[in-house]
Structures are given as C-alpha cells and as structure tokens.
Design an enzyme around this catalytic site. Sequence first.
Site, PDB file in Angstrom:
ATOM      1  N   GLY A   1      -4.542  99.774 105.042  1.00 35.66           N
ATOM      2  CA  GLY A   1      -4.982 100.197 103.857  1.00 35.66           C
ATOM      3  C   GLY A   1      -5.874 101.510 103.707  1.00 35.66           C
ATOM      4  O   GLY A   1      -6.668 101.674 102.868  1.00 35.66           O
ATOM      5  N   ASP A   2      -6.307 101.727 105.106  1.00 37.94           N
ATOM      6  CA  ASP A   2      -7.151 102.999 105.199  1.00 37.94           C
ATOM      7  C   ASP A   2      -6.817 103.583 106.540  1.00 37.94           C
ATOM      8  O   ASP A   2      -7.527 104.118 107.181  1.00 37.94           O
ATOM      9  CB  ASP A   2      -8.546 102.358 105.540  1.00 37.94           C
ATOM     10  CG  ASP A   2      -9.843 103.382 105.148  1.00 37.94           C
ATOM     11  OD1 ASP A   2      -9.315 104.611 104.642  1.00 37.94           O
ATOM     12  OD2 ASP A   2     -10.786 103.153 105.712  1.00 37.94           O
ATOM     13  N   LEU A   3      -5.678 104.295 106.480  1.00 39.70           N
ATOM     14  CA  LEU A   3      -5.221 104.841 107.670  1.00 39.70           C
ATOM     15  C   LEU A   3      -5.096 106.469 107.380  1.00 39.70           C
ATOM     16  O   LEU A   3      -4.870 107.007 106.310  1.00 39.70           O
ATOM     17  CB  LEU A   3      -3.567 104.800 107.978  1.00 39.70           C
ATOM     18  CG  LEU A   3      -2.840 105.060 109.105  1.00 39.70           C
ATOM     19  CD1 LEU A   3      -3.421 104.016 110.253  1.00 39.70           C
ATOM     20  CD2 LEU A   3      -1.332 105.120 109.030  1.00 39.70           C
TER      21      LEU A   3
ATOM     22  N   THR B   1     -10.006 106.723 100.760  1.00 37.20           N
ATOM     23  CA  THR B   1      -8.731 107.371 101.542  1.00 37.20           C
ATOM     24  C   THR B   1      -8.079 108.446 100.525  1.00 37.20           C
ATOM     25  O   THR B   1      -6.791 108.563 100.363  1.00 37.20           O
ATOM     26  CB  THR B   1      -7.714 106.216 101.815  1.00 37.20           C
ATOM     27  OG1 THR B   1      -7.170 105.499 100.509  1.00 37.20           O
ATOM     28  CG2 THR B   1      -8.169 105.074 102.554  1.00 37.20           C
TER      29      THR B   1
END
Length: 216
Positions: free
Chosen positions: A49-51, A90
């Site tokens: 969820g936060d790449l 993000t």
Amino acid sequence: MPKGSLHDWLYASEGTSRLNYIQITNILADVASALDYLHNHCVPIVVHGDLKPSNILLDDEMVAHVGDFGLARFLGTTSYQNSSTGIRGTIGYAAPEYGLGSDMTTNGDVYSFGMLLLEVMTRKKPTDDVFNEGYSLHKFASMALPDHVMDVIDLNILNIYQGVCEADAQKIEECLASTIKIGVSCSVDSPSLRMNMEKVVHELHRIQNTLPNIEV
C-alpha cells in the site's frame, strides 16, 4: 539500512556515483520478488500500500528490501478494512482506482511497482511538473515503445556499457525496452490488465541473465 534508500541514490547530488543498469535491474528484481511473496505466497495475502523509492532500502550488498508497512493490509481476514483513504502519502504511486474509493488490492501494489520502475529508468517522478492534463509518466514511457526507448532512459544508468560493441549495444537496447514494457504493463489504468508479479519476476530474471553475458 547502510546504503540508504533507492530515492537517495536516484536523486544524489551531481558528481556522486549513480546506479548502473545491472544494479537497477537487481534492485527491481528484489522488490518484485518481495511483492510476489507478499501477494502469492503469504497467508493471509499482504498488500503493502505504500510502495515508492523512499521505502526501498538497500543493505551493504545493495540488496533491496521493502520497508514501511504502516499502510499494509491483510486480505481475506475479518480484520481487513477499506483503507484506500490512507494512501494520501503515495500521490503519483497510488493506483487510480484508489481515488474512486476502491479497496486496497494486490493490483494496486502492481501499479505502484510499475510507476516506481518507470521512475527509476527515466529518473522522472510521477509528480513531475511536465506530467499534467492527461500526460503521465506511464504515457511518456509507453509512447517511446518500441523504437524510441533510448530517448526516455536516464543515461546515467548506462555508464557501465560505454563503448560496447554493436551487437551488445543491441542486446542492451532490447533489455531496456523489455524493462520499460514491464513498467508500462504494470501501470495501466485497468487493474485486471496489469501484469502479475510472478510474471514480472520471471521477466526481470530473464533480463538479469542476459546482462552479465555482455562484454564491458
């Protein structure tokens, strides 16, 4: 991590060492393998969820590790909650369906990986000022395929291959095109059309196996 983050290396000051194509391919393969494990081999399935580059950390051997699981969610459990509203940090990497209120899914991570890959290869952030009014990093890269890939690649990553023979230069260009294709395939708007991470790993390993055979 001893070697900092991928973001640190991408945007190091002028005159400092930059990542070459072999290092970049290895880092991308490490990240893809981590996501493949989270998506296809974990029970329950984990969505990161936060790449983004600042969450890719490098150890002493320049092996990449996916960090910061603060937004991660488990799929298929009673504790899962719709958390697409937590993706504010993000911007540029978050899948477009999250902006419509869709649940976090593994396909969202695939989109983020695709944008990360394209950023690493072009050294252009998804939020670059040049990308507006429907023009995006995805479109910038996809328009270069198949014959103009060299026009969008950050040439700093090719320094190890300066002066190679014509045959090897052709192999490098084919590998570059294959890498860009992965990023484009992962970052299409439709979640169902994005490349599966297992296939991404396979394609990156194929590129890894080609590059060491090129004379430098």
